[in-house]
Design a protein around this motif. Sequence first.
Motif, PDB file in Angstrom:
ATOM      1  N   ARG A 179       0.799  -1.224   0.000  1.00 54.07           N
ATOM      2  CA  ARG A 179       0.000   0.000   0.000  1.00 54.07           C
ATOM      3  C   ARG A 179       0.840   1.287   0.000  1.00 54.07           C
ATOM      4  O   ARG A 179       0.708   2.139   0.891  1.00 54.07           O
ATOM      5  N   PRO A 180       1.700   1.483  -1.006  1.00 53.21           N
ATOM      6  CA  PRO A 180       2.387   2.781  -1.119  1.00 53.21           C
ATOM      7  C   PRO A 180       1.397   3.866  -1.522  1.00 53.21           C
ATOM      8  O   PRO A 180       0.337   3.571  -2.093  1.00 53.21           O
ATOM      9  N   GLY A 181       1.747   5.114  -1.247  1.00 53.36           N
ATOM     10  CA  GLY A 181       0.852   6.216  -1.570  1.00 53.36           C
ATOM     11  C   GLY A 181       0.625   6.362  -3.063  1.00 53.36           C
ATOM     12  O   GLY A 181      -0.471   6.722  -3.505  1.00 53.36           O
ATOM     13  N   THR A 182       1.649   6.107  -3.865  1.00 50.57           N
ATOM     14  CA  THR A 182       1.562   6.213  -5.319  1.00 50.57           C
ATOM     15  C   THR A 182       2.122   4.943  -5.949  1.00 50.57           C
ATOM     16  O   THR A 182       3.155   4.429  -5.490  1.00 50.57           O
ATOM     17  N   VAL A 183       1.430   4.442  -6.955  1.00 43.05           N
ATOM     18  CA  VAL A 183       1.928   3.279  -7.696  1.00 43.05           C
ATOM     19  C   VAL A 183       1.927   3.629  -9.180  1.00 43.05           C
ATOM     20  O   VAL A 183       0.908   4.088  -9.718  1.00 43.05           O
ATOM     21  N   LEU A 184       3.069   3.422  -9.832  1.00 40.90           N
ATOM     22  CA  LEU A 184       3.199   3.675 -11.269  1.00 40.90           C
ATOM     23  C   LEU A 184       3.361   2.336 -11.983  1.00 40.90           C
ATOM     24  O   LEU A 184       4.251   1.547 -11.640  1.00 40.90           O
ATOM     25  N   VAL A 185       2.499   2.078 -12.965  1.00 43.28           N
ATOM     26  CA  VAL A 185       2.547   0.821 -13.715  1.00 43.28           C
ATOM     27  C   VAL A 185       2.631   1.157 -15.201  1.00 43.28           C
ATOM     28  O   VAL A 185       1.747   1.817 -15.750  1.00 43.28           O
ATOM     29  N   SER A 186       3.711   0.713 -15.852  1.00 45.47           N
ATOM     30  CA  SER A 186       3.830   0.888 -17.299  1.00 45.47           C
ATOM     31  C   SER A 186       3.830  -0.476 -17.968  1.00 45.47           C
ATOM     32  O   SER A 186       4.317  -1.467 -17.408  1.00 45.47           O
TER      33      SER A 186
END
Length: 515
Positions: A400-407
């Motif tokens: 549960r990180p504050g921001t998740v970036l998925v490419s």
Amino acid sequence: MFLTITTTGSPERPATDLGFLLHKHPDNAQRFSTSYGTAHVLYPEATAERCTAALLLEVDAVALVRRSRGKGRGGAADSALAQYVNDRPYAASSLLAVAIGAVFSSALKGQCRARPELPGQALPLRIEVPALPARGAGDLVTRLFEPLGWAVTAEPVALDEQFPEWGDSRYVRLVLEGEQRLADALRQLYVLLPVLDDAKHYWVSPDEVDKLLRSGEGWLENHPEQRLITSRYLARRHGLTRDALDRLELARLAEADDSEAEELDNAVDEESDTEEKPVPLAVQRREAILAELRSARAARVLDLGCGQGQLVGALLKEAQFTDIVGVDVSMRALKEAARRLRLERMSERQAARVRLLQGSLAYTDARLKGYDAAVLSEVIEHLDLPRLPALEYAVFGAARPGTVLVSTPNVEYNVRWESLPAGHVRHNDHRFEWTRAEFRAWAEDVAERHGYGVEFRPVGPDDPEVGPPTQLAVFTMNAQDAVDPQESAARDKTEAKTETEAKAKTETEKEEKAA
């Protein structure tokens, strides 16, 4: 592997001048250690009339295992296994070519300090390799060497002389005879030996194009088998082959016009050229991720599936990112990342900012909790679809990180790749590649189930018909679901303390009951 170079001479021009050219004295037997064995140089005969230099390469596969770091004792399991399982082929001709480049490096460059006039002289040469791998048999050997001025003998080697009905092996006995400068002959061998074997013992990178053009200068530009030589030497990598062929054609035109290649390739003045060179997609993707992390004001960042550490290295260059963790399931990838990042040479202060952890994204991991942001760059498409829910929970549900970036790749854009056959994914290990609609549906579902909002960004040129080559989803935890990292850590500590006290109480009660 065994190779001999023989020349003849006279009292006025003794054959032993070969020793000056090779920088190896005929009276000495010399040995040279390499990373894959030992190379020996000796002279079976050395007179004014005839001189033969021999190169014997002994490949010590056992020593390669013994020198491995893991050694199977205390090392990681996959590290120990990697001693015996390797994705690189055993290519004897490639090993011999590299030995020629290392042992005869001065001769290969046409340098001779003691007798500077010798490298420019053509010598009567006889070169013999008793057993040479040749995928294409003697006919291919002739097609490669005969246009260069050699008289070629390529005798097939039988699989077993006692059983002639078994036929011939893929090896030939090669003999080349002709008048050549020694440097030219060595450069031809350096290129054509691995071409005949059609294999290399190392990964072919873009700098192999420069090696090929440097060694092929003066003979490869007009060789009738230029395309085959280039393709095989560059391990059939289409992009590298195309680049090499373009540069060879430019060199051929320059030779025909009796001018320099730079003079012909003058369509654009480099000094006044304002057109930017295309930026590789991997770089564009990394820059897009860094921009989102800066915007999110993330300080503690997870690179999940960090591979060889390119993103970790980029994060280390910016002071904003104070705690960087790279996670990968492969110990080999982590070792390569550590080497690239030069972790052992980092200052203590810099090293304190980064850690590399082995871990699987299919399982929850308490070490990944409490971070500002997590990056999954070109990761999800390497998982089988049934395993994707496990990754979703491990990242969005547990860490549960504050921001998740998925490419991930946009499969619709694949039609714009000229070198990609129709219906193929971009990488052999990709289990799937999604359209924009499929990726959006997955991301929105994950966000809704785990309390995140999600936005989408294009990475690379945004084609009006098929979209961008890479699609990026930016997940941001909803305010009502966000938990302060310090509060979360304190809560975890309290829960652990409570659990410990409960266990102690239970043990005490058991002891009292037993008494």
